[in-house]
Motif scaffolding. Structure first.
Motif, PDB file in Angstrom:
ATOM      1  N   PRO A   2       0.824  -1.204   0.000  1.00 40.12           N
ATOM      2  CA  PRO A   2       0.000   0.000   0.000  1.00 40.12           C
ATOM      3  C   PRO A   2       0.854   1.248   0.000  1.00 40.12           C
ATOM      4  O   PRO A   2       2.005   1.239   0.449  1.00 40.12           O
ATOM      5  CB  PRO A   2      -0.800  -0.134   1.306  1.00 40.12           C
ATOM      6  N   ASP A   3       0.286   2.361  -0.502  1.00 38.30           N
ATOM      7  CA  ASP A   3       1.062   3.597  -0.524  1.00 38.30           C
ATOM      8  C   ASP A   3       1.091   4.215   0.873  1.00 38.30           C
ATOM      9  O   ASP A   3       0.507   3.696   1.825  1.00 38.30           O
ATOM     10  CB  ASP A   3       0.523   4.555  -1.569  1.00 38.30           C
ATOM     11  N   ALA A   6      -2.116   4.931   3.125  1.00 34.73           N
ATOM     12  CA  ALA A   6      -3.056   3.840   3.398  1.00 34.73           C
ATOM     13  C   ALA A   6      -3.538   3.822   4.846  1.00 34.73           C
ATOM     14  O   ALA A   6      -4.667   3.413   5.129  1.00 34.73           O
ATOM     15  CB  ALA A   6      -2.412   2.497   3.044  1.00 34.73           C
ATOM     16  N   ASP A   7      -2.681   4.252   5.779  1.00 35.59           N
ATOM     17  CA  ASP A   7      -3.051   4.199   7.195  1.00 35.59           C
ATOM     18  C   ASP A   7      -3.698   5.484   7.697  1.00 35.59           C
ATOM     19  O   ASP A   7      -3.962   5.618   8.890  1.00 35.59           O
ATOM     20  CB  ASP A   7      -1.820   3.883   8.045  1.00 35.59           C
ATOM     21  N   VAL A 212      -8.931  -1.060   9.411  1.00 31.21           N
ATOM     22  CA  VAL A 212      -7.476  -0.958   9.475  1.00 31.21           C
ATOM     23  C   VAL A 212      -6.906  -1.975  10.458  1.00 31.21           C
ATOM     24  O   VAL A 212      -5.877  -2.611  10.194  1.00 31.21           O
ATOM     25  CB  VAL A 212      -7.060   0.471   9.870  1.00 31.21           C
ATOM     26  N   ARG A 215      -7.019  -5.326   8.704  1.00 32.58           N
ATOM     27  CA  ARG A 215      -6.111  -5.424   7.546  1.00 32.58           C
ATOM     28  C   ARG A 215      -4.649  -5.351   7.954  1.00 32.58           C
ATOM     29  O   ARG A 215      -3.829  -6.148   7.497  1.00 32.58           O
ATOM     30  CB  ARG A 215      -6.431  -4.302   6.558  1.00 32.58           C
ATOM     31  N   ARG A 216      -4.320  -4.397   8.801  1.00 26.65           N
ATOM     32  CA  ARG A 216      -2.912  -4.150   9.104  1.00 26.65           C
ATOM     33  C   ARG A 216      -2.395  -4.965  10.279  1.00 26.65           C
ATOM     34  O   ARG A 216      -1.249  -5.426  10.286  1.00 26.65           O
ATOM     35  CB  ARG A 216      -2.711  -2.665   9.399  1.00 26.65           C
TER      36      ARG A 216
END
Length: 420
Positions: A2-3, A6-7, A212, A215-216
């Motif tokens: 991700p760029d 993204a967060d 988030v 996903r993270r």
């Protein structure tokens, strides 16, 4: 991969603005510009100057040398600043997340990106002058010198004046990124605000925070949803609640406070318990860093040495050790206040739930696991009583921020909660 944006959770408008500014900054470099054009954020002429500097890029995307990221706690002010810094250092000018510029900036190791993270109660003039001096140097990577100041609202008046001078006369290719809760004069001076472009951030929705976390961080969806709601949109607190059992225990103890307020003595006991819990949490968070810092300084000053003059050297270093202890004490005080503030936010969420239930408002509770207790409180106190209690918690936060001794402020709050 991700760029870099993204967060930055739930901040779509801000991301669009920052992407366009990064593209304009890349256009400046491609055009061979040697300096940024200072731009007043509210002036159409200033945007036109930015547009000319970027060779015809859309004026609303114009790059400028100073930015302020504002928003409530947990909105991602420092994340936005770091992501924007990475986009400025990106070889593609987009914040791709893959190039060395993005990697080193996001990892905190880029030579041309400097972070100011206040450990104590304020940012002093000495630290700011040294930073401004270093920021005036030419970027080693050929792109931008970026200075990120977290909690810019902690700048002392003298430090703010030192920063203002640098913003008024910005060095070539130096960008200042400030993070503050708001643009109110109590948070950032009017003169600094007038020379910066403001990027307002909002409290991200719980669904975005939960996404988030899943996903993270690989957190189970149901746990992520609960933590995101309980943290009231604060990404960092949501992650702590989802992953740290001790954080969950501290939260449970705070939310048990309304049941404990059965009299004056109980109110003072509850205040003591809340203060002691915050102190214990803060001590645990800073002890390891304090020990490491002291050992490193003593070693640098010759502690443990056996050569001639080693003992005299360490005796002569008392002043430096005293200065270190002063900084560590200030950091511990800040950590205690931060821990206490997290507890007060949780308590405010409880009384907010009671208020919305008393008003029969069609909104979800912040603390689903104490919804029954909040409902019982709503029936007992009614809307007016719930509102008074919520205001007492918020008044306590404001008093501590105004440097009232935390114990005094918390004791007054507990008595107000008991009396209603």
């Amino acid at each position: 991969m991700p760029d870099v944006f993204a967060d930055l959770v739930g901040q779509d408008e801000a991301v669009v603005e920052l992407r366009r500014a990064a593209a304009a900054a890349a256009a400046v470099l491609r055009a061979g510009a040697q300096a940024l054009v200072p731009a007043a954020p509210a002036s159409g002429d200033a945007f036109a100057a930015d547009d000319a500097a970027t060779g015809g890029v859309d004026p609303s995307a114009g790059m400028t040398h100073a930015w302020i990221f504002t928003g409530p706690p947990g909105s991602g002010r420092s994340i936005a600043a770091r992501a924007f810094a990475a986009a400025l250092q990106c070889v593609h000018g987009t914040g791709c997340g893959e190039c060395p510029g993005c990697h080193t900036t996001m990892g905190g190791t880029h030579a041309d990106v400097r972070m100011v993270v206040p450990e104590g109660l304020s940012i002093g003039v000495g630290e700011m002058r040294a930073l401004v001096l270093r920021a005036a140097s030419t970027p080693s990577g050929g792109r931008w010198q970026v200075v990120i100041i977290e909690d810019a609202d902690r700048l002392t008046e003298a430090a703010g004046n030192a920063l203002l001078k640098a913003i008024e006369e910005p060095p070539p290719r130096t960008v200042f990124l400030l993070c503050a809760p708001s643009t109110h004069p109590d948070d950032i001076s009017v003169t600094i605000r007038s020379r910066c472009r403001v990027v307002p951030l909002r409290q991200p929705p719980a669904t975005a925070v939960a996404e988030v976390l899943v996903r993270r961080d690989g957190i189970a969806p149901d746990v992520a949803q609960w933590a995101a709601a309980a943290a009231q949109g604060h990404v960092g607190r949501a992650r702590r609640l989802a992953r740290d059992p001790e954080a969950r225990k501290r939260r449970e103890a705070v939310l048990a406070v309304p049941r404990r307020l059965t009299g004056v003595g109980a109110a003072f006991d509850a205040a003591s318990a809340l203060i002691e819990a915050a102190e214990a949490e803060a001590e645990a968070s800073v002890t390891e860093a304090d020990t490491t810092e002291r050992a490193a300084l003593e070693t640098a000053l010759g502690a443990g040495g056996t050569g001639r003059g080693a003992a005299g050297a360490i005796r002569g270093a008392a002043g430096q050790l005293k200065e270190l202890e002063k900084r560590q004490k200030s950091r511990a005080t800040r950590a205690q206040r931060d821990a206490l503030d997290r507890a007060l936010v949780d308590l405010a969420g409880f009384y907010r739930d009671a208020l919305t239930m008393a008003l029969r408002a069609p909104v979800a509770p912040v603390h689903t696991d104490t919804a029954a207790l909040a409902g019982a409180g709503a029936q007992k106190w009614d809307a007016e009583g719930s509102l008074r209690r919520l205001e007492a918690v918020l008044a306590c936060r404001a008093a501590i921020e105004a440097n009232v001794k935390p114990r005094i402020a918390v004791e007054a709050m507990m008595l107000a909660l008991w009396k209603g």
